[in-house]
Design an enzyme around this catalytic site. Structure first.
Site, short mmCIF file in Angstrom:
data_model
loop_
_atom_site.label_atom_id
_atom_site.label_comp_id
_atom_site.label_asym_id
_atom_site.label_seq_id
_atom_site.Cartn_x
_atom_site.Cartn_y
_atom_site.Cartn_z
CG HIS A 8 -1.91 -1.01 1.37
ND1 HIS A 8 -2.04 -1.82 2.48
CD2 HIS A 8 -2.90 -1.39 0.54
CE1 HIS A 8 -3.05 -2.64 2.31
NE2 HIS A 8 -3.58 -2.42 1.15
CE LYS B 93 -10.78 -7.22 1.71
NZ LYS B 93 -9.67 -6.31 1.38
NE ARG C 52 -2.82 -7.72 -4.43
CZ ARG C 52 -3.59 -7.99 -3.40
NH1 ARG C 52 -3.07 -8.17 -2.23
NH2 ARG C 52 -4.88 -8.11 -3.54
CB SER D 249 -4.19 -6.60 4.72
OG SER D 249 -3.80 -5.36 4.24
O1 PNS Z 1 -8.72 -2.74 0.19
P1 PNS Z 1 -10.01 -3.25 -0.40
O2 PNS Z 1 -10.87 -3.93 0.67
O3 PNS Z 1 -9.79 -4.17 -1.58
O4 PNS Z 1 -10.80 -1.98 -0.94
C1 PNS Z 1 -12.13 -2.05 -1.40
C2 PNS Z 1 -12.83 -0.76 -1.06
C3 PNS Z 1 -12.82 -0.57 0.44
C4 PNS Z 1 -12.11 0.40 -1.74
C5 PNS Z 1 -14.31 -0.84 -1.54
O5 PNS Z 1 -14.95 -1.87 -0.87
C6 PNS Z 1 -15.05 0.49 -1.33
O6 PNS Z 1 -14.93 1.40 -2.14
N1 PNS Z 1 -15.82 0.59 -0.22
C7 PNS Z 1 -16.57 1.80 0.12
C8 PNS Z 1 -18.07 1.60 -0.12
C9 PNS Z 1 -18.36 1.66 -1.61
O7 PNS Z 1 -18.28 2.70 -2.25
N2 PNS Z 1 -18.69 0.48 -2.19
C10 PNS Z 1 -18.98 0.36 -3.60
C11 PNS Z 1 -17.71 0.18 -4.42
S1 PNS Z 1 -18.06 0.15 -6.12
#
Ligand code: PNS
Length: 162
Positions: free
Chosen positions: A17, A41, A91, A129
């Site tokens: 990150h 998650k 990745r 993570s």
């Molecule tokens: O690190 P991650 O868990 O892969 O990131 C995913 C994340 C947190 C960026 C995504 O779940 C997100 O944007 N969450 C906020 C809520 C939202 O906008 N969800 C719709 C995404 S299209």
């Protein structure tokens, strides 16, 4: 002022990150590292703890980087801040479908911003993570995966206590 948002779960922030954030900070005038909710998650650290760990890592080292957290839709936050980009690290091919779907959904929700993918550094290709958490849980050494400032608190939290 070209603002980018670098969103993620950061549970916890890894060297992978940090590499993406550092590189994004060279491409945009301002980068906001945003700790958001991923409904799919289960987290080991609260949103406040994850934000604090990022603060410990970044400190004042990247002057155009801010850290924030948000409970709502990423696209709304990006709109509120007037950001032009969402920056994500890629990745491997396995990340692609999931990231592509989110990029398209975010574009639909906020057409003003584009998702920009940065390819991960080759040394971080395998890093996540969840991998770090599994290794720490079983007492493994996670010091090469995390920024040095947070190795101790993350190990203390995740190491299995029998
Ligand atoms: O690190 P991650 O868990 O892969 O990131 C995913 C994340 C947190 C960026 C995504 O779940 C997100 O944007 N969450 C906020 C809520 C939202 O906008 N969800 C719709 C995404 S299209």
């Amino acid at each position: 002022m070209r603002i980018a948002v670098c969103p993620g779960s950061f549970d916890p922030i890894t060297k992978g990150h940090l590499d993406i954030i550092t590189r994004a900070s060279k491409l945009f005038d301002k980068v906001i590292v945003l700790v958001v909710i991923n409904a799919a998650k289960q987290f080991s650290f609260t949103q406040e703890e994850r934000t604090e760990l990022i603060r410990q890592v970044i400190g004042d080292s990247l002057p155009n980087v801010e850290i924030d957290s948000y409970d709502g839709l990423l696209a709304n936050y990006v709109k509120e801040k007037g950001a032009v980009a969402i920056v994500k690290g890629l990745r491997a091919v396995t990340d692609f479908e999931y990231e592509f779907q989110m990029a398209l959904a975010n574009k639909k929700l906020n057409p003003e911003a584009d998702t920009v993918f940065l390819t991960t550094a080759h040394e971080n290709m395998y890093l996540s993570s969840s991998l770090v958490k599994q290794i720490a849980h079983f007492g493994g050494d996670i010091s090469s995966f995390l920024p040095p400032q947070i190795v101790e608190p993350v190990t203390a939290r995740l190491c299995k206590k029998d």
